[in-house]
Design an enzyme around this catalytic site. Structure first.
Site, PDB file in Angstrom:
ATOM      1  N   SER A 193       0.835  -1.200   0.000  1.00 30.24           N
ATOM      2  CA  SER A 193       0.000   0.000   0.000  1.00 30.24           C
ATOM      3  C   SER A 193       0.869   1.248   0.000  1.00 30.24           C
ATOM      4  O   SER A 193       1.979   1.245   0.553  1.00 30.24           O
ATOM      5  CB  SER A 193      -0.853  -0.038   1.268  1.00 30.24           C
ATOM      6  OG  SER A 193      -1.388   1.223   1.522  1.00 30.24           O
TER       7      SER A 193
ATOM      8  N   TYR B 144      -1.947  -1.375  11.040  1.00 29.92           N
ATOM      9  CA  TYR B 144      -2.210  -1.851   9.679  1.00 29.92           C
ATOM     10  C   TYR B 144      -1.050  -1.472   8.758  1.00 29.92           C
ATOM     11  O   TYR B 144      -0.490  -2.303   8.045  1.00 29.92           O
ATOM     12  CB  TYR B 144      -3.527  -1.260   9.135  1.00 29.92           C
ATOM     13  CG  TYR B 144      -3.616  -1.333   7.638  1.00 29.92           C
ATOM     14  CD1 TYR B 144      -3.916  -2.532   7.007  1.00 29.92           C
ATOM     15  CD2 TYR B 144      -3.340  -0.208   6.838  1.00 29.92           C
ATOM     16  CE1 TYR B 144      -3.941  -2.625   5.621  1.00 29.92           C
ATOM     17  CE2 TYR B 144      -3.367  -0.285   5.462  1.00 29.92           C
ATOM     18  CZ  TYR B 144      -3.669  -1.492   4.861  1.00 29.92           C
ATOM     19  OH  TYR B 144      -3.688  -1.566   3.493  1.00 29.92           O
TER      20      TYR B 144
ATOM     21  N   LYS C 182       2.089  -3.789   6.636  1.00 31.59           N
ATOM     22  CA  LYS C 182       2.499  -3.735   5.218  1.00 31.59           C
ATOM     23  C   LYS C 182       4.018  -3.533   5.127  1.00 31.59           C
ATOM     24  O   LYS C 182       4.693  -4.162   4.308  1.00 31.59           O
ATOM     25  CB  LYS C 182       1.761  -2.606   4.481  1.00 31.59           C
ATOM     26  CG  LYS C 182       0.271  -2.851   4.323  1.00 31.59           C
ATOM     27  CD  LYS C 182      -0.027  -4.101   3.475  1.00 31.59           C
ATOM     28  CE  LYS C 182      -1.483  -4.452   3.409  1.00 31.59           C
ATOM     29  NZ  LYS C 182      -1.759  -5.793   2.875  1.00 31.59           N
TER      30      LYS C 182
END
Ligand code: UDP
Length: 339
Positions: A125, A150, A154
């Site tokens: 992302s 979150y 990644k």
């Protein structure tokens, strides 16, 4: 025919990628635990592709079940979508995110090693960049400390994959850094299916347009942007899905062990511009108000996609209005009443 294991293949980006894999002659094998998706998606995918699609209800943390699937199929590559993705929830339940997003990647990589499968395309992302100093942001921009668990999953996942490449000369990976996927398949057979109140802008817009929500709150209009609202690079989910096919073609043609690519349109749109695009395609005047800034929001980000255009031979085809049109048609298909 190359068999590609698609974890999270019933999800939003996963399902659109399954269609593009089939269109390009790959054979997808879906693994999904339906924690944030619906088994009905498989039926709709089969209708859309006019064929049966191999699928398993399984959790990527389950090494035994994954091994059985690898044993049954001669898998040549993996796309790993399966992960939790709600930024706010990751702040309140970090362990859930670390366990699922990092744990499942490690389990998957162990099984891949055991079965000598050495190519994986990973869903990363643009969150890894935080607020970049320079726009458009390119792949060699600094990776900033993550804003949320979150985002950290990644970053850690990217590092784990890079470490695997260093440890095993046969191992190869493509990290796709997604910008903001929106839209749906023009057939309206698959699209985004957020459970409960959507966190993301576009499903909130279409649900408000459909009367599922009373009004949209714009999170801040006092940013240092042309109209004061935040700017993102919204990319049609089909364009994003096609980048995964290109990633496998790149892996076949290239000898590099790691490819890192931004997948965005190269254009930024503000929240207000996005609302205007919706109003134009739907003919609806959207109810919205200006609220406070949302904690952790990046002010503005859009992609330099030169690397993907030049090296992956990929290009975004759809406009913001196309994407809003398809998102709206999908919303209308879901009906007037919230399920
Ligand atoms: N946004 C908003 N209202 C909403 C949801 C999102 O104003 O109900 C804004 C949000 O502040 C951000 C943009 O829309 O500027 C995109 O948000 P989204 O959560 O879709 O993506 P992300 O922030 O993860 O890029």
């Amino acid at each position: 025919m190359h068999k590609i294991l698609v974890t999270g293949g019933a999800g939003y980006i996963g399902s659109h990628t399954v269609v593009e894999l089939i269109n390009s002659g790959f054979e997808p094998i879906i693994v999904d635990n339906y924690s944030n998706s619906n088994p009905l998606v498989i039926q709709n995918l089969e209708k859309l592709c006019n064929r049966s699609i191999t699928h398993y209800e399984a959790d990527c943390n389950d090494e035994k079940v994954l091994s059985e699937i690898f044993n049954e199929h001669n898998i040549s590559g993996v796309i790993h979508f399966a992960a939790y993705k709600a930024v706010g929830e990751s702040v309140s339940e970090p362990l859930k995110y670390y366990e699922n997003n990092i744990g499942s990647l490690i389990t998957l990589l162990k099984v891949m090693n055991r079965f000598d499968v050495s190519t994986i395309v990973f869903s990363s992302s643009c969150t890894v960049y935080g607020q970049p100093d320079q726009l458009p942001v390119s792949e060699n921009a600094v990776i900033r400390p993550a804003n949320s668990p979150y985002g950290y999953t990644k970053q850690v996942s990217e590092t784990i994959l890079q470490d695997c490449v260093h440890a095993n000369p046969k191992f190869r990976t493509v990290l796709l850094r997604y910008f903001n996927p929106i839209g749906a398949h023009p057939s309206s057979l698959i699209g985004e299916l957020p459970i409960g109140i959507p966190n993301n802008l576009v499903p909130f817009i279409t649900q408000t347009g459909a009367g599922w929500r009373n009004e949209l709150t714009i999170f801040g209009d006092d940013y240092n942007t042309s109209d004061g609202t935040c700017i993102r690079d919204y990319i049609h989910v089909i364009d994003l899905a096609k980048a995964h096919v290109k990633a496998f073609e790149w892996l076949e043609k290239n000898t590099d062990s790691i490819g890192v690519f931004n997948i965005g349109t190269g254009n930024g749109s503000s929240v207000l511009q996005t609302i205007q695009a919706f109003e134009k395609v739907s003919g609806i005047k959207l109810a919205y108000k200006i609220g406070n800034r949302r904690e952790g929001d990046v002010e503005q980000i859009w992609a330099s996609n030169d690397k993907a255009v030049n090296e992956l031979n990929w290009k975004a085809i759809y406009s913001l209005e196309d994407a809003m049109d398809h998102a709206w048609k999908w919303q209308l298909k879901l009906g007037e009443k919230q399920p």
